[in-house]
Enzyme design. Structure first.
Site, PDB file in Angstrom:
ATOM      1  CB  CYS A  60      40.330 -24.271  -7.828  1.00 43.76           C
ATOM      2  SG  CYS A  60      41.087 -24.983  -6.368  1.00 43.76           S
ATOM      3  CG  ASP A  98       1.362   0.955   0.112  1.00 45.23           C
ATOM      4  OD1 ASP A  98       0.987   2.118   0.228  1.00 45.23           O
ATOM      5  OD2 ASP A  98       0.725   0.084  -0.505  1.00 45.23           O
TER       6      ASP A  98
END
Length: 699
Positions: free
Chosen positions: A14, A399
């Site tokens: 809805c 990294d």
């Protein structure tokens, strides 16, 4: 754009339909109904009365806050939530409905009386009147959603004298609505509990006086007093005092952190024992906590590819099922001599199967649960999209500096040629330097030496190191270049070559004639790196390191922690190209510290930033590890994988139960209550399975 709280929002399908209607209004194209957090975001210029009318068509309304005639929501203002009361009312109505239904059956068996029919109608009205009212309104507007389908089915059932069947359908639908609301409510509550860590007030300290102010009044530079057990109101620096601080709300780290004057603190963290004076460095709305809470709230509402698919599917699914219902009602009686009454009844049952509620709700509860659970662990996932991606990651590129390592040097090896003076001289020279390498050497030297001489003269030589005069003699501390004027023995030279070969950074200590000793430094590995990489590898995820560091150093780290692969000597643009290569081979995440890795983080399928709340990390990455370490990463991936599994299972269950119901029409065995049970069963199962994501299994 204005943000409002909505009350009475219980059905995902809805909400989707109402959002589409509001989008069609003037200035409504950007409007969003945030079903997961019961909010509406609309343009200020939109006609609010028309918006309210659309919401009212589904029994929802805007909450008007006493402090604001429009009921606007300020970021994290807290409101009285009436959804709990609504649920209780529905529970009472369903209870009464069941009593009337049982009475009707008794009367029906005793007298077969029209009194029974009245009791059936009252029972149906008690648990289904809202649906009926909405359904009739929708029929006139030719809007076919679950309420319209239920209303047609109920009216049809009563029309052909199926009083008992129609009433069962109304009661079951009421129970279904209640349970669906309950599941969503539980997920919303867990999210709200997370948002409640935001402090409300602060004790402002000015001119030697204390006064309580609201969090919004605080400005940068204000001094606040934080008593033991109190919350630190916003990000700041400790101006005075020593205490341990619980930062679990921001980083998920359960152990308290010792804090001294000059150290930074996060808003929302709890002061444990001492009294602290904190100088505010950011207004609350700019603080790490405020950003995190806002991101977590927004995160629930980003539609994942799976959700977008479900929404598209639902749009076509209901009309198709309605066509099938008409075929079931008309074809057997017209062409195969079927009984009009019984096939009409079968068609009504098919209509109920057309409700896509279980499908629509198969995703949001699981996603909120996953995002909330990760946030409790200090892992900030910025959206359902990223959670879904995290569960599909095949490779992670790390990294090195600041991610696998601590980003600060540590002495790992020492070669000593003069026991008496090596550490003493190194300590005497380095104790005056604030350089990270000097700091690492002092940590090592202090383990064995405590008394150091004061140099008479110190001179720094760029690119080499330091020359100092101590007690009339000249000493040097620095790299290999400081040895240029010395005769270096073969033994020492081979030690230098060996340490360089192993990837160490060298610091050599010498006097005017000879080498006294040397330190081999390396960037210290994080304690959790090895275990984390091992867990990721065992999950079948490739682990790759990308670093600008020397290949030898890279190789050493890769071997120590057990990485699948590594690449050293990379310039920033080469890192980006490497990520492009990896993403072409499979779904790849990049983990960096969020500042110098920004381009690589952006180009990866998923950017994950380390960072104790650093602004750039929170803003650039898709996922932030707030604890600033990798320890919780495997569990975050496990949670994401579970969410993806749960959503797939939910979709399969919802579709399978509906398909079974539709197939029952072939032998003419589909009844109204089986039809609603197929939908209700799917909704309940989907909700319960989704909530399992929230369960924390403590090891």
């Amino acid at each position: 754009m204005a943000e409002y709280k909505i009350q009475g929002l219980s059905c995902a399908n809805c909400a989707r339909e109402m959002e589409e209607e509001i989008n069609r209004l003037e200035h409504g194209e950007d409007a969003k109904i945030l079903f997961n957090s019961s909010k509406l975001v609309i343009n200020d210029q939109i006609d609010r009365k028309r918006v309210e009318k659309i919401l009212a068509s589904d029994g929802a309304r805007l909450v008007v806050d006493s402090g604001d005639e429009h009921g606007k929501v300020d970021g994290h203002a807290h409101h009285h939530d009436h959804s709990h009361a609504n649920g209780d009312n529905l529970k009472i109505l369903i209870g009464l409905s069941v009593i009337f239904f049982a009475s009707a059956i008794y009367i029906d068996y005793q007298w077969h009386d029209f009194v029974a029919i009245i009791f059936y109608l009252v029972a149906a009205a008690l648990s289904g009147y809202k649906t009926f009212v909405k359904g009739i309104k929708n029929l006139f507007r030719l809007k076919f959603n679950i309420d319209t389908l239920m209303t047609i089915a109920l009216a049809g059932a009563f029309g052909i004298g199926e009083w008992r069947e129609g009433t069962i359908v109304a009661i079951l639908f009421g129970i279904n609505e209640y349970l669906e609301g309950l599941g969503m409510e539980k997920a919303r509550r867990s999210m709200e509990a997370l948002l409640k860590v935001a402090p409300k007030e602060a004790i402002l300290y000015e001119g030697g006086k204390e006064r309580v102010v609201s969090i919004e009044e605080l400005q940068e530079g204000d001094i606040v007093l934080v008593k033991p057990g109190g919350k630190i109101p916003s990000d700041g620096l400790i101006f005075e005092g020593i205490s341990s601080v619980n930062e679990a709300a921001i980083t998920g780290e359960s152990m308290p952190v010792e804090k001294f004057a000059g150290e930074s603190v996060f808003g929302g963290s709890i002061n444990n024992e001492g009294v602290l004076k904190v100088k505010i460095t950011k207004a609350y709305k700019d603080s790490s906590l405020s950003k995190i809470l806002h991101l977590v709230e927004e995160a629930q509402e980003t539609k994942t590819p799976t959700e977008q698919f479900i929404n598209r599917f639902a749009r076509y699914y209901t009309p198709i099922v309605m066509i099938i219902a008409v075929i079931v009602m008309v074809v057997p009686p017209l062409f195969f001599n079927g009984d009009w009454g019984s096939w009409f009844y079968q068609g009504l049952a098919v209509l109920i199967v057309g409700c896509p509620c279980a499908l629509i709700i198969s995703s949001p509860i699981a996603i909120i649960s996953g995002i909330t659970r990760n946030a409790r662990h200090g892992i900030l996932v910025k959206g359902g999209v990223f959670l879904e991606k995290l569960g599909k990651i095949e490779a992670i590129a790390f990294d090195k500096t600041g991610t696998l390592t601590k980003g600060k040097p540590a002495v790992e090896q020492m070669k000593v040629y003069d026991e008496a003076s090596f550490l003493k001289i190194a300590g005497s020279i380095e104790k005056n330097s604030s350089h990270p390498i000097a700091d690492a050497i002092m940590r090592k030297v202090s383990e064995q030496e405590t008394s150091f001489a004061e140099p008479d003269h110190i001179q720094t030589i760029a690119g080499q190191g330091v020359i100092a005069t101590i007690e009339g003699r000249e000493y040097r501390v620095g790299n290999e270049k400081t040895l240029e004027n010395l005769q270096v023995p073969q033994e020492v030279q081979s030690d230098i070559d060996a340490m360089k070969q192993q990837g160490y950074t060298l610091v050599v200590v010498s006097d005017e004639t000879r080498v006294l000793g040397m330190f081999g430094l390396t960037d210290e590995l994080r304690e959790e790196s090895k275990e984390t990489i091992h867990q990721l590898n065992s999950m079948g995820i490739k682990t790759i390191m990308l670093t600008g560091d020397h290949s030898k150093t890279a190789e050493k780290v890769a071997d120590t922690v057990g990485l699948t692969d590594y690449y050293g000597d990379l310039l920033p643009d080469e890192k980006v190209n490497k990520i492009k290569e990896l993403t072409a081979r499979g779904k790849t995440a990049m983990i960096g510290d969020g500042i110098n890795d920004a381009p690589a983080l952006a180009i990866a399928d998923l950017g994950i930033a380390m960072g104790k709340g650093t602004d750039s990390a929170i803003e650039t990455a898709d996922i932030v590890l707030m604890q600033d370490h990798l320890g919780k990463l495997p569990s975050a991936i496990s949670i994401a994988k579970k969410v993806n599994r749960v959503i797939k299972l939910n979709i399969s269950l919802a579709l399978a139960l509906k398909l079974i119901a539709l197939l029952l029409t072939i032998p003419g065995m589909l009844t109204l209550w089986i039809a609603i049970l197929s939908d209700m069963g799917a909704t309940i199962l989907v909700t319960l399975i989704s909530l399992t994501v929230m369960i924390d299994r403590k090891k």
